[in-house]
Design an enzyme around this catalytic site. Sequence first.
Site, PDB file in Angstrom:
ATOM      1  N   ILE A 165      25.167  27.932  15.246  1.00 48.71           N
ATOM      2  CA  ILE A 165      25.906  28.127  16.497  1.00 48.71           C
ATOM      3  C   ILE A 165      27.296  27.481  16.394  1.00 48.71           C
ATOM      4  O   ILE A 165      27.863  27.030  17.377  1.00 48.71           O
ATOM      5  CB  ILE A 165      25.122  27.618  17.733  1.00 48.71           C
TER       6      ILE A 165
ATOM      7  N   LYS B 130      16.349  42.063  28.404  1.00 46.04           N
ATOM      8  CA  LYS B 130      16.079  40.658  28.087  1.00 46.04           C
ATOM      9  C   LYS B 130      17.369  39.914  27.752  1.00 46.04           C
ATOM     10  O   LYS B 130      17.656  38.855  28.319  1.00 46.04           O
ATOM     11  CB  LYS B 130      15.118  40.563  26.903  1.00 46.04           C
ATOM     12  N   ASN B 131      18.168  40.486  26.854  1.00 44.27           N
ATOM     13  CA  ASN B 131      19.325  39.731  26.372  1.00 44.27           C
ATOM     14  C   ASN B 131      20.424  39.555  27.416  1.00 44.27           C
ATOM     15  O   ASN B 131      21.264  38.667  27.272  1.00 44.27           O
ATOM     16  CB  ASN B 131      19.883  40.352  25.096  1.00 44.27           C
TER      17      ASN B 131
ATOM     18  N   CYS C 155      13.587  33.608  17.456  1.00 44.80           N
ATOM     19  CA  CYS C 155      12.948  34.191  16.280  1.00 44.80           C
ATOM     20  C   CYS C 155      13.592  33.649  15.010  1.00 44.80           C
ATOM     21  O   CYS C 155      14.795  33.416  14.952  1.00 44.80           O
ATOM     22  CB  CYS C 155      13.074  35.708  16.312  1.00 44.80           C
TER      23      CYS C 155
ATOM     24  N   ARG D 138      20.664  30.887  11.627  1.00 40.80           N
ATOM     25  CA  ARG D 138      21.261  31.314  12.897  1.00 40.80           C
ATOM     26  C   ARG D 138      22.095  30.172  13.456  1.00 40.80           C
ATOM     27  O   ARG D 138      21.732  29.529  14.442  1.00 40.80           O
ATOM     28  CB  ARG D 138      20.168  31.738  13.895  1.00 40.80           C
TER      29      ARG D 138
ATOM     30  N   ARG E 182       7.510  38.228  24.685  1.00 44.74           N
ATOM     31  CA  ARG E 182       8.802  37.585  24.974  1.00 44.74           C
ATOM     32  C   ARG E 182       9.870  38.610  25.318  1.00 44.74           C
ATOM     33  O   ARG E 182      10.856  38.283  25.979  1.00 44.74           O
ATOM     34  CB  ARG E 182       9.305  36.846  23.713  1.00 44.74           C
TER      35      ARG E 182
ATOM     36  N   ASP F 111      18.593  44.789  16.131  1.00 44.58           N
ATOM     37  CA  ASP F 111      17.336  44.679  16.888  1.00 44.58           C
ATOM     38  C   ASP F 111      16.509  45.967  16.870  1.00 44.58           C
ATOM     39  O   ASP F 111      15.363  45.966  17.318  1.00 44.58           O
ATOM     40  CB  ASP F 111      17.627  44.289  18.348  1.00 44.58           C
TER      41      ASP F 111
HETATM   42  C1  UD1 Z   1      21.933  38.115  20.041  1.00 51.48           C
HETATM   43  C2  UD1 Z   1      20.603  38.632  20.543  1.00 51.48           C
HETATM   44  C3  UD1 Z   1      19.724  39.066  19.385  1.00 51.48           C
HETATM   45  C4  UD1 Z   1      20.456  40.029  18.473  1.00 51.48           C
HETATM   46  C5  UD1 Z   1      21.815  39.488  18.061  1.00 51.48           C
HETATM   47  C6  UD1 Z   1      22.645  40.477  17.280  1.00 51.48           C
HETATM   48  C7  UD1 Z   1      20.320  37.267  22.522  1.00 51.48           C
HETATM   49  C8  UD1 Z   1      19.564  36.201  23.204  1.00 51.48           C
HETATM   50  N1  UD1 Z   1      19.947  37.548  21.262  1.00 51.48           N
HETATM   51  O1  UD1 Z   1      21.635  36.959  19.266  1.00 51.48           O
HETATM   52  O2  UD1 Z   1      18.570  39.712  19.935  1.00 51.48           O
HETATM   53  O3  UD1 Z   1      19.674  40.244  17.303  1.00 51.48           O
HETATM   54  O4  UD1 Z   1      22.564  39.128  19.243  1.00 51.48           O
HETATM   55  O5  UD1 Z   1      22.854  41.615  18.038  1.00 51.48           O
HETATM   56  O6  UD1 Z   1      21.208  37.885  23.096  1.00 51.48           O
HETATM   57  N2  UD1 Z   1      26.660  33.508  13.925  1.00 51.48           N
HETATM   58  C9  UD1 Z   1      27.298  32.470  13.298  1.00 51.48           C
HETATM   59  N3  UD1 Z   1      27.724  31.415  14.060  1.00 51.48           N
HETATM   60  C10 UD1 Z   1      27.554  31.381  15.410  1.00 51.48           C
HETATM   61  C11 UD1 Z   1      26.909  32.452  16.041  1.00 51.48           C
HETATM   62  C12 UD1 Z   1      26.460  33.518  15.263  1.00 51.48           C
HETATM   63  O7  UD1 Z   1      27.465  32.457  12.088  1.00 51.48           O
HETATM   64  O8  UD1 Z   1      27.970  30.409  16.049  1.00 51.48           O
HETATM   65  C13 UD1 Z   1      26.165  34.642  13.120  1.00 51.48           C
HETATM   66  C14 UD1 Z   1      24.645  34.749  13.153  1.00 51.48           C
HETATM   67  O9  UD1 Z   1      24.025  33.928  12.222  1.00 51.48           O
HETATM   68  C15 UD1 Z   1      24.431  36.214  12.866  1.00 51.48           C
HETATM   69  C16 UD1 Z   1      25.610  36.868  13.556  1.00 51.48           C
HETATM   70  O10 UD1 Z   1      26.604  35.845  13.717  1.00 51.48           O
HETATM   71  O11 UD1 Z   1      24.508  36.473  11.487  1.00 51.48           O
HETATM   72  C17 UD1 Z   1      25.277  37.482  14.894  1.00 51.48           C
HETATM   73  O12 UD1 Z   1      24.849  36.495  15.778  1.00 51.48           O
HETATM   74  P1  UD1 Z   1      25.030  36.636  17.341  1.00 51.48           P
HETATM   75  O13 UD1 Z   1      25.746  37.892  17.685  1.00 51.48           O
HETATM   76  O14 UD1 Z   1      25.560  35.341  17.854  1.00 51.48           O
HETATM   77  O15 UD1 Z   1      23.536  36.780  17.797  1.00 51.48           O
HETATM   78  P2  UD1 Z   1      22.810  35.953  18.897  1.00 51.48           P
HETATM   79  O16 UD1 Z   1      23.696  35.809  20.091  1.00 51.48           O
HETATM   80  O17 UD1 Z   1      22.166  34.762  18.316  1.00 51.48           O
END
Ligand code: UD1
Length: 416
Positions: free
Chosen positions: A123, A22-23, A116, A121, A396, A304
Amino acid sequence: MSRLKITGGKTLSGTINISGAKNSAVALLPAAILAKSKCKIYKVPKIRDIEYLLKILEVLGCTYKIEEDQIEIDTTNLKNAPVPEELSQQMRASYYFMGTLLARFKRAEICFPGGCNFGSRPIDLHIKGFEALGAKVEIIKSRYIITAKKLVGARIYLDFASVGATINIMLAATYAKGQTIIENAAREPEIINVASFLINMGCKITGAGTSTIIIEGSEELDNGVVEVFPDRIEAATYVIMGALCGKNLHIKGIIKDHINATLIKLKDVGCEFKATNDEVVISKCKKIMPTDVHTQVFPGFPTDVQQVFTVLLTQAKGKSHISENIYELRFESAMLLNKMGADTYANKNVLTINGPTKLRGANLTVPDLRGGAALVLGALIAKGDTILDNIPLILRGYEDIVEKLSNVGAKIEIIE
Ligand code: UD1
């Protein structure tokens, strides 16, 4: 509203084939619009997120052909339209269109991503990356409007090795002028999968899968072909299910190196299995010992998998701990396991699990995707029936979960 009914106590035996990840897939579909005319993606899982991403591609003027698990996408008539809120809010990965629209049009308009809900979370790292490449980011109500006169390669350091930010910046940098270097990049397999797609389109990228990724901007990318990696989270989920209720359960079509952390932890708690590069064969573990798990970025233990692993630890003799270092609030499913008879409690980002406890069926609402998988496993080992609401959240991320589990002997069905 449909629900899942699971009767516990069955033995799982036979073969489960792992689907495309999925990811990875949710990043590869947005990446498709970087191709100037067409591209093809193999082994795409049939899950809800993909349906929504295809709808977004349609809004952007793309057409596609689906043949079994292959999708051929024609981007010839790509146009820069705002991504509708009702689509972008369905999943977090819609944010990858920020990077790809910005790369193609120097403008992207998209609402806050969904996904979720287990804590904050942000960006911000994605945004900082786009800004470093020369973009201006405005947030108007719930909309991000990202524009650039031109994108110029830059050296970007990520404060945290975020999967999403690494991929999004890599996508945006494909059409930037010159070289972009991402330092402290995430090393998850999904990043290698996306990079290989971009390389196949003609982009020069080195270092994907390491902490430093170098992207040389291109003027023309096209004709990319890629196969989605096996889903390492789905694979780990079924392996753990095998450790609790399997009898020679074969988990096939995996990349073993992608699930090493889970396999090593299973060994630590006393589970035995046979693993080759693309398959794990596992039976119910006779005696499970307690352990401590710390979630980390890849190749560490994945956040995960933590919720599903918690179910295994409810059957361990003694006290176990899970330290959640990525998403501090990801323990809602453990609280629901307590309603089935588990004994867990959370203190800040640490979950304590006292075991072993006998689980019994219950009526529960799925809190999030991986938490849903944990409740399915709880139900498989519980005495009696469990009814789960809110199952679209599970669908999902787990292709054909009901069929896959039924085929190996589970009593699981969707009821209205
Ligand atoms: C992806 C996966 C999700 C998985 C996660 C961690 C997808 C679609 N989802 O989510 O299933 O649980 O990786 O392996 O691929 N963070 C910030 N600022 C940012 C981005 C992230 O502070 O701009 C923090 C987040 O809040 C979190 C950590 O970094 O604490 C990890 O996030 P990230 O690796 O970005 O996860 P996702 O890409 O959202």
